[in-house]
Motif scaffolding. Structure first.
Motif, PDB file in Angstrom:
ATOM      1  N   ALA A  41      31.895  40.542  46.513  1.00 35.20           N
ATOM      2  CA  ALA A  41      32.968  39.936  45.643  1.00 35.20           C
ATOM      3  C   ALA A  41      33.013  38.556  45.159  1.00 35.20           C
ATOM      4  O   ALA A  41      32.906  38.257  43.744  1.00 35.20           O
ATOM      5  N   LYS A  42      32.824  37.829  46.349  1.00 35.74           N
ATOM      6  CA  LYS A  42      32.688  36.299  46.240  1.00 35.74           C
ATOM      7  C   LYS A  42      31.384  36.150  45.414  1.00 35.74           C
ATOM      8  O   LYS A  42      31.375  35.020  44.680  1.00 35.74           O
ATOM      9  N   ALA A  43      30.491  36.686  45.728  1.00 37.15           N
ATOM     10  CA  ALA A  43      28.913  36.590  45.070  1.00 37.15           C
ATOM     11  C   ALA A  43      28.986  36.755  43.589  1.00 37.15           C
ATOM     12  O   ALA A  43      28.511  36.128  42.831  1.00 37.15           O
ATOM     13  N   LEU A  44      29.878  37.893  43.358  1.00 38.91           N
ATOM     14  CA  LEU A  44      29.806  38.314  41.942  1.00 38.91           C
ATOM     15  C   LEU A  44      30.850  37.037  40.962  1.00 38.91           C
ATOM     16  O   LEU A  44      30.607  36.990  40.026  1.00 38.91           O
ATOM     17  N   ARG A  45      31.873  36.734  41.893  1.00 41.51           N
ATOM     18  CA  ARG A  45      32.629  35.853  41.110  1.00 41.51           C
ATOM     19  C   ARG A  45      31.653  34.481  40.714  1.00 41.51           C
ATOM     20  O   ARG A  45      31.750  34.090  39.532  1.00 41.51           O
ATOM     21  N   VAL A  46      30.666  33.882  41.592  1.00 42.33           N
ATOM     22  CA  VAL A  46      29.903  33.025  41.205  1.00 42.33           C
ATOM     23  C   VAL A  46      28.947  33.277  39.986  1.00 42.33           C
ATOM     24  O   VAL A  46      28.526  32.277  39.296  1.00 42.33           O
ATOM     25  N   TYR A  47      28.710  34.399  39.898  1.00 39.30           N
ATOM     26  CA  TYR A  47      27.699  35.011  39.129  1.00 39.30           C
ATOM     27  C   TYR A  47      28.251  35.216  37.596  1.00 39.30           C
ATOM     28  O   TYR A  47      27.519  35.018  36.650  1.00 39.30           O
ATOM     29  N   VAL A  48      29.410  35.819  37.583  1.00 40.64           N
ATOM     30  CA  VAL A  48      30.109  36.194  36.413  1.00 40.64           C
ATOM     31  C   VAL A  48      30.814  35.275  35.647  1.00 40.64           C
ATOM     32  O   VAL A  48      30.839  35.217  34.475  1.00 40.64           O
ATOM     33  N   GLU A  49      31.280  34.364  36.395  1.00 41.94           N
ATOM     34  CA  GLU A  49      32.293  33.235  35.722  1.00 41.94           C
ATOM     35  C   GLU A  49      31.536  32.550  34.587  1.00 41.94           C
ATOM     36  O   GLU A  49      31.988  32.141  33.751  1.00 41.94           O
ATOM     37  N   PRO A  50      30.322  32.006  34.906  1.00 41.22           N
ATOM     38  CA  PRO A  50      29.706  31.019  34.092  1.00 41.22           C
ATOM     39  C   PRO A  50      29.392  31.922  32.721  1.00 41.22           C
ATOM     40  O   PRO A  50      29.384  31.368  31.742  1.00 41.22           O
ATOM     41  N   MET A  51      29.067  33.249  32.951  1.00 42.84           N
ATOM     42  CA  MET A  51      28.775  34.130  31.677  1.00 42.84           C
ATOM     43  C   MET A  51      30.188  34.225  30.919  1.00 42.84           C
ATOM     44  O   MET A  51      29.809  34.376  29.670  1.00 42.84           O
ATOM     45  N   ILE A  52      31.051  34.304  31.480  1.00 42.33           N
ATOM     46  CA  ILE A  52      32.557  34.357  30.524  1.00 42.33           C
ATOM     47  C   ILE A  52      32.714  32.936  29.672  1.00 42.33           C
ATOM     48  O   ILE A  52      33.075  33.052  28.957  1.00 42.33           O
ATOM     49  N   THR A  53      32.222  31.973  30.501  1.00 40.79           N
ATOM     50  CA  THR A  53      32.557  30.761  30.016  1.00 40.79           C
ATOM     51  C   THR A  53      31.447  30.382  28.800  1.00 40.79           C
ATOM     52  O   THR A  53      31.966  30.011  27.756  1.00 40.79           O
ATOM     53  N   GLU A 109      34.805  44.514  55.169  1.00 45.11           N
ATOM     54  CA  GLU A 109      35.942  43.818  54.629  1.00 45.11           C
ATOM     55  C   GLU A 109      35.825  44.299  53.196  1.00 45.11           C
ATOM     56  O   GLU A 109      34.857  43.866  52.687  1.00 45.11           O
ATOM     57  N   MET A 110      36.830  44.648  52.563  1.00 40.61           N
ATOM     58  CA  MET A 110      36.661  45.453  51.351  1.00 40.61           C
ATOM     59  C   MET A 110      37.687  44.493  50.472  1.00 40.61           C
ATOM     60  O   MET A 110      38.722  43.850  50.926  1.00 40.61           O
ATOM     61  N   ALA A 111      37.440  44.424  49.067  1.00 42.91           N
ATOM     62  CA  ALA A 111      38.329  43.582  48.144  1.00 42.91           C
ATOM     63  C   ALA A 111      37.945  44.048  46.768  1.00 42.91           C
ATOM     64  O   ALA A 111      37.096  44.919  46.435  1.00 42.91           O
ATOM     65  N   ILE A 112      39.144  43.958  45.881  1.00 43.12           N
ATOM     66  CA  ILE A 112      39.006  44.264  44.451  1.00 43.12           C
ATOM     67  C   ILE A 112      38.866  42.892  43.461  1.00 43.12           C
ATOM     68  O   ILE A 112      39.467  41.995  44.097  1.00 43.12           O
ATOM     69  N   ILE A 113      37.813  42.907  43.004  1.00 44.50           N
ATOM     70  CA  ILE A 113      37.592  41.607  42.004  1.00 44.50           C
ATOM     71  C   ILE A 113      37.929  42.258  40.613  1.00 44.50           C
ATOM     72  O   ILE A 113      37.634  43.436  39.876  1.00 44.50           O
ATOM     73  N   GLU A 114      38.783  41.361  39.768  1.00 44.23           N
ATOM     74  CA  GLU A 114      39.339  41.794  38.501  1.00 44.23           C
ATOM     75  C   GLU A 114      39.403  40.679  37.592  1.00 44.23           C
ATOM     76  O   GLU A 114      39.503  39.650  38.286  1.00 44.23           O
ATOM     77  N   LEU A 115      39.427  41.099  36.314  1.00 45.36           N
ATOM     78  CA  LEU A 115      39.449  40.134  35.186  1.00 45.36           C
ATOM     79  C   LEU A 115      41.097  39.578  35.089  1.00 45.36           C
ATOM     80  O   LEU A 115      41.828  40.626  35.076  1.00 45.36           O
ATOM     81  N   VAL A 116      41.326  38.345  35.361  1.00 48.09           N
ATOM     82  CA  VAL A 116      43.027  37.969  35.494  1.00 48.09           C
ATOM     83  C   VAL A 116      43.827  38.424  34.113  1.00 48.09           C
ATOM     84  O   VAL A 116      44.851  38.768  34.464  1.00 48.09           O
ATOM     85  N   ASP A 117      43.182  38.058  33.097  1.00 51.01           N
ATOM     86  CA  ASP A 117      43.824  38.544  31.986  1.00 51.01           C
ATOM     87  C   ASP A 117      44.272  40.061  31.573  1.00 51.01           C
ATOM     88  O   ASP A 117      44.888  40.265  30.609  1.00 51.01           O
ATOM     89  N   TYR A 118      43.594  40.878  32.333  1.00 44.58           N
ATOM     90  CA  TYR A 118      43.617  42.336  32.044  1.00 44.58           C
ATOM     91  C   TYR A 118      44.449  42.850  33.062  1.00 44.58           C
ATOM     92  O   TYR A 118      44.679  44.070  33.100  1.00 44.58           O
ATOM     93  N   ASN A 119      45.034  42.189  34.033  1.00 40.76           N
ATOM     94  CA  ASN A 119      45.921  42.907  35.073  1.00 40.76           C
ATOM     95  C   ASN A 119      47.363  42.785  34.609  1.00 40.76           C
ATOM     96  O   ASN A 119      47.984  41.780  34.050  1.00 40.76           O
ATOM     97  N   THR A 120      47.973  44.031  34.321  1.00 43.35           N
ATOM     98  CA  THR A 120      49.196  44.329  33.913  1.00 43.35           C
ATOM     99  C   THR A 120      50.290  43.804  34.785  1.00 43.35           C
ATOM    100  O   THR A 120      51.527  43.474  34.562  1.00 43.35           O
TER     101      THR A 120
END
Length: 191
Positions: A41-53, A109-120
């Motif tokens: 999840a931490k590696a994915l955050r670094v990978y996907v956030e520049p694409m969203i930008t 260690e498990m985690a949920i990674i989600e897009l902030v604007d889509y969490n209700t």
């Protein structure tokens, strides 16, 4: 030596790691939330956030660049149409990582990674207050103090007046009117 090499290899070769992160990023964009290990999840955050930008600037070049990472046309379309509109005003921090309990099989260690604007759950308070403030260096403090003082003064006066006026009306008038009407009805029934 590994000076300045900060990315996690995740125990994989480069080609495997890039393919895995591309697939996970596509899944995150399509489903808005995925469950994985904390390290991924931490590696994915670094990978996907520049694409969203990059998706904020909808040009052919940026679409092709993002497609080279994701290799999924549906994910690219959703990213540039839906997600880019929601994150247009956000300056960064598009994802949230929430830690879960460790996995039973290997205690990972498990985690949920989600897009902030889509969490209700968390987004209710955030969507109600996206008001931008104009920042000024001087002169803003006195205006705020006078506007805050005026509503506070009226709020103190109003409840006291309502309490004094409401008590006599509620106790005197209805009790006197209703009691004789019931007695008259009972008297008529008895005769």
């Amino acid at each position: 030596m590994r000076h300045g090499k900060k990315h996690n290899h995740l125990g994989r070769t480069k080609s495997h790691r890039v393919a895995m992160l591309g697939n996970m990023a596509s899944s995150l964009i399509l489903h808005k939330r995925i469950q994985t290990t904390l390290a991924k999840a931490k590696a994915l955050r670094v990978y996907v956030e520049p694409m969203i930008t990059k998706s904020k600037n909808d040009t052919t070049h940026s679409r092709r660049t993002v497609f080279s990472y994701l290799q999924n046309k549906e994910a690219v379309t959703i990213l540039f149409r839906e997600i880019a509109e929601k994150v247009a005003t956000r300056p960064g921090g598009y994802t949230r990582i929430i830690k879960l309990e460790n996995r039973l099989g290997d205690n990972a260690e498990m985690a949920i990674i989600e897009l902030v604007d889509y969490n209700t759950v968390y987004g209710v308070a955030d969507t109600a207050a996206p008001v931008k403030k104009a920042t000024r260096r001087r002169g803003g403090g006195s205006k705020a103090a006078t506007t805050d003082a005026a509503p506070a003064a009226t709020a103190e006066v109003t409840p006291a007046d309502d309490a004094v006026v409401a008590e006599p009306e509620a106790t005197a008038a209805p009790a006197v009117e209703e009691a004789p009407a019931k007695n008259e009805d009972n008297a008529e029934k008895g005769e």
